[in-house]
Design a protein around this motif. Structure first.
Motif, PDB file in Angstrom:
ATOM      1  N   GLY A 116     118.986  74.971  55.629  1.00 50.67           N
ATOM      2  CA  GLY A 116     117.670  74.711  56.202  1.00 50.67           C
ATOM      3  C   GLY A 116     116.897  75.985  56.475  1.00 50.67           C
ATOM      4  O   GLY A 116     115.691  76.074  56.189  1.00 50.67           O
ATOM      5  N   TRP A 117     117.565  77.013  57.005  1.00 49.75           N
ATOM      6  CA  TRP A 117     116.868  78.267  57.322  1.00 49.75           C
ATOM      7  C   TRP A 117     116.450  79.006  56.052  1.00 49.75           C
ATOM      8  O   TRP A 117     115.383  79.621  56.017  1.00 49.75           O
ATOM      9  N   ARG A 118     117.263  78.952  55.003  1.00 52.36           N
ATOM     10  CA  ARG A 118     116.847  79.594  53.762  1.00 52.36           C
ATOM     11  C   ARG A 118     115.660  78.872  53.125  1.00 52.36           C
ATOM     12  O   ARG A 118     114.793  79.496  52.521  1.00 52.36           O
ATOM     13  N   THR A 119     115.607  77.553  53.311  1.00 54.84           N
ATOM     14  CA  THR A 119     114.440  76.807  52.819  1.00 54.84           C
ATOM     15  C   THR A 119     113.195  77.177  53.620  1.00 54.84           C
ATOM     16  O   THR A 119     112.092  77.268  53.058  1.00 54.84           O
ATOM     17  N   VAL A 120     113.353  77.384  54.923  1.00 57.14           N
ATOM     18  CA  VAL A 120     112.224  77.846  55.745  1.00 57.14           C
ATOM     19  C   VAL A 120     111.698  79.183  55.212  1.00 57.14           C
ATOM     20  O   VAL A 120     110.479  79.374  55.046  1.00 57.14           O
ATOM     21  N   LEU A 121     112.603  80.111  54.935  1.00 60.18           N
ATOM     22  CA  LEU A 121     112.182  81.398  54.378  1.00 60.18           C
ATOM     23  C   LEU A 121     111.500  81.215  53.038  1.00 60.18           C
ATOM     24  O   LEU A 121     110.470  81.852  52.748  1.00 60.18           O
ATOM     25  N   TYR A 122     112.037  80.327  52.222  1.00 59.72           N
ATOM     26  CA  TYR A 122     111.447  80.056  50.905  1.00 59.72           C
ATOM     27  C   TYR A 122     110.012  79.547  51.056  1.00 59.72           C
ATOM     28  O   TYR A 122     109.098  80.000  50.351  1.00 59.72           O
ATOM     29  N   GLU A 123     109.783  78.616  51.978  1.00 51.51           N
ATOM     30  CA  GLU A 123     108.445  78.051  52.146  1.00 51.51           C
ATOM     31  C   GLU A 123     107.475  79.071  52.728  1.00 51.51           C
ATOM     32  O   GLU A 123     106.275  79.046  52.411  1.00 51.51           O
ATOM     33  N   LEU A 124     107.951  79.981  53.556  1.00 53.01           N
ATOM     34  CA  LEU A 124     107.060  80.990  54.128  1.00 53.01           C
ATOM     35  C   LEU A 124     106.584  81.990  53.081  1.00 53.01           C
ATOM     36  O   LEU A 124     105.420  82.416  53.102  1.00 53.01           O
ATOM     37  N   VAL A 125     107.472  82.396  52.171  1.00 51.52           N
ATOM     38  CA  VAL A 125     107.069  83.381  51.172  1.00 51.52           C
ATOM     39  C   VAL A 125     106.360  82.726  49.994  1.00 51.52           C
ATOM     40  O   VAL A 125     105.752  83.415  49.175  1.00 51.52           O
TER      41      VAL A 125
END
Length: 386
Positions: A116-125
């Motif tokens: 979930g946290w890596r997906t959050v980073l993905y969506e932010l960048v």
């Protein structure tokens, strides 16, 4: 042009604007709207959950928000798979509250979920990257036409790397967990089926004979004084029933775990199985030591079922069994010169064997061309006796 010139000619150049290029252009043009949706969701989720962490609903809201991020990641993987041809395995699903060990264990697992946290980073960048790729792809359709395929290919490769780096499972361990969870289900189902088979065999075989034996002995006891000869005949019949019951119990015990395997190892046990096969079988076991009891038992029952298939279905004249160790693996090869055509598809017994071996990190391969015999190779992890 001669045949040699044709053989040495370079392969034809792929068209610049082929189907793959148009899919990449569609992917880049779709980056902006998709990234905008993901960015808005992520920012709102983080801001709301972060602002409410001082209350009782903040952390559960964060866990639910990260679960929603997982779904965004699943959609992003599907989009990349359809347009970029990127094959990324799905991460292991989060366990529910019951499997996690309670609500708080589930909550903690959701909050620290790396996927979930890596997906959050993905969506932010993705938002700035989406603006850049959308602008270049849209402008290139009008002013960069000659070089657009090469520009698009470079941008799409960056997208591929981003998807693989941020949306793939955490690591090899996570993929192994998913495989082992699947294998555990196979093991449980197999154990349940074996227990049902043992119960059925006991009920229909030895138990029925013992009940009949008890009734026969009871009748013989009643006739002992009035009709000694009739009682003796009934006792003699009961003696035969005892022998049959004992034979059935021995066969059942051999099916659970043969004594010869425990006492003398695979070589003797497989030789015993081969002697009961309807086809002459050559057995060769070359092991420096005995493997762990569990591995030894799996190897025995694998060969036993394969030789039963040879007896029933192969139509062979000869068969062979080879067992040896290669590094950290125990290898088994069972071959015959029968009619071939064996397959692990269609719910066959070979499919069940393949599932059982995969459940313990094994490998099961069948090579069986029609009319040319069958060669079955199985691998098991080698574990020595403790």
């Amino acid at each position: 042009m001669t045949a040699n010139d044709q053989a040495s000619a370079p392969p034809p150049v792929r068209p610049a604007f082929d189907a793959a290029t148009w899919k990449e252009i569609a992917y880049l043009l779709g980056n902006l709207p998709v990234a905008l949706i993901g960015f808005v969701y992520t920012v709102v989720m983080l801001a709301t959950a972060g602002g409410l962490t001082v209350t009782a609903i903040g952390l559960p809201l964060l866990a639910c928000g990260l679960f929603g991020s997982r779904q965004l990641g699943r959609l992003a993987r599907a989009r990349a798979r359809a347009l970029l041809g990127v094959r990324v395995a799905e991460p292991t699903p989060l366990p529910g509250p019951k499997r996690a060990g309670g609500f708080f264990a589930w909550l903690w697992a959701g909050i620290k979920d790396p996927v979930g946290w890596r997906t959050v980073l993905y969506e932010l960048v993705r938002l700035p990257w989406g603006v850049l790729t959308f602008s270049i792809a849209l402008t290139g359709l009008f002013v960069l036409w000659p070089v657009l395929p090469y520009v698009v290919r470079g941008l799409a490769n960056a997208d591929r790397a981003m998807v693989r780096g941020l949306l793939s499972p955490s690591d090899e361990l996570e993929r192994r967990i998913a495989e082992l969870e699947s294998g555990r289900g196979v093991v449980v189902d197999t154990a349940a089926a074996d227990l049902r088979r043992i119960e059925r065999d006991l009920h229909d075989g030895a138990q029925a004979r013992l009940v009949a034996l008890a009734m026969g002995l009871g009748l013989a006891k009643e006739k002992l004084l009035e009709d000694p000869e009739g009682a003796a005949a009934m006792v003699d019949e009961a003696h035969g029933e005892v022998k049959l019951a004992l034979r059935e119990l021995r066969d059942l015990a051999r099916g659970i775990h043969p004594a010869v395997l425990t006492d003398r190892g695979l070589d003797a046990a497989l030789s015993s199985v081969a002697s009961r096969c309807l086809v002459p079988v050559k057995v060769a076991v070359d092991l420096p030591a005995r493997p762990a009891e569990a591995i030894e038992g799996i190897a025995y029952f694998t060969v036993s079922e394969l030789l039963q298939n040879v007896s029933k279905h192969a139509g062979a004249r000869l068969a062979s069994v080879e067992v040896w160790r290669a590094g950290a693996r125990l290898l088994i090869r069972v071959s015959d010169d029968g009619r071939g055509g064996a397959s692990t598809s269609g719910g066959s017994g070979l499919a069940g064997l393949a599932e059982r071996l995969r459940a313990v990190d094994g490998v099961f391969v069948v090579v069986s061309p029609e009319g040319e015999g069958t060669v079955v190779t199985a691998e098991l992890p080698w574990r020595g006796r403790g």
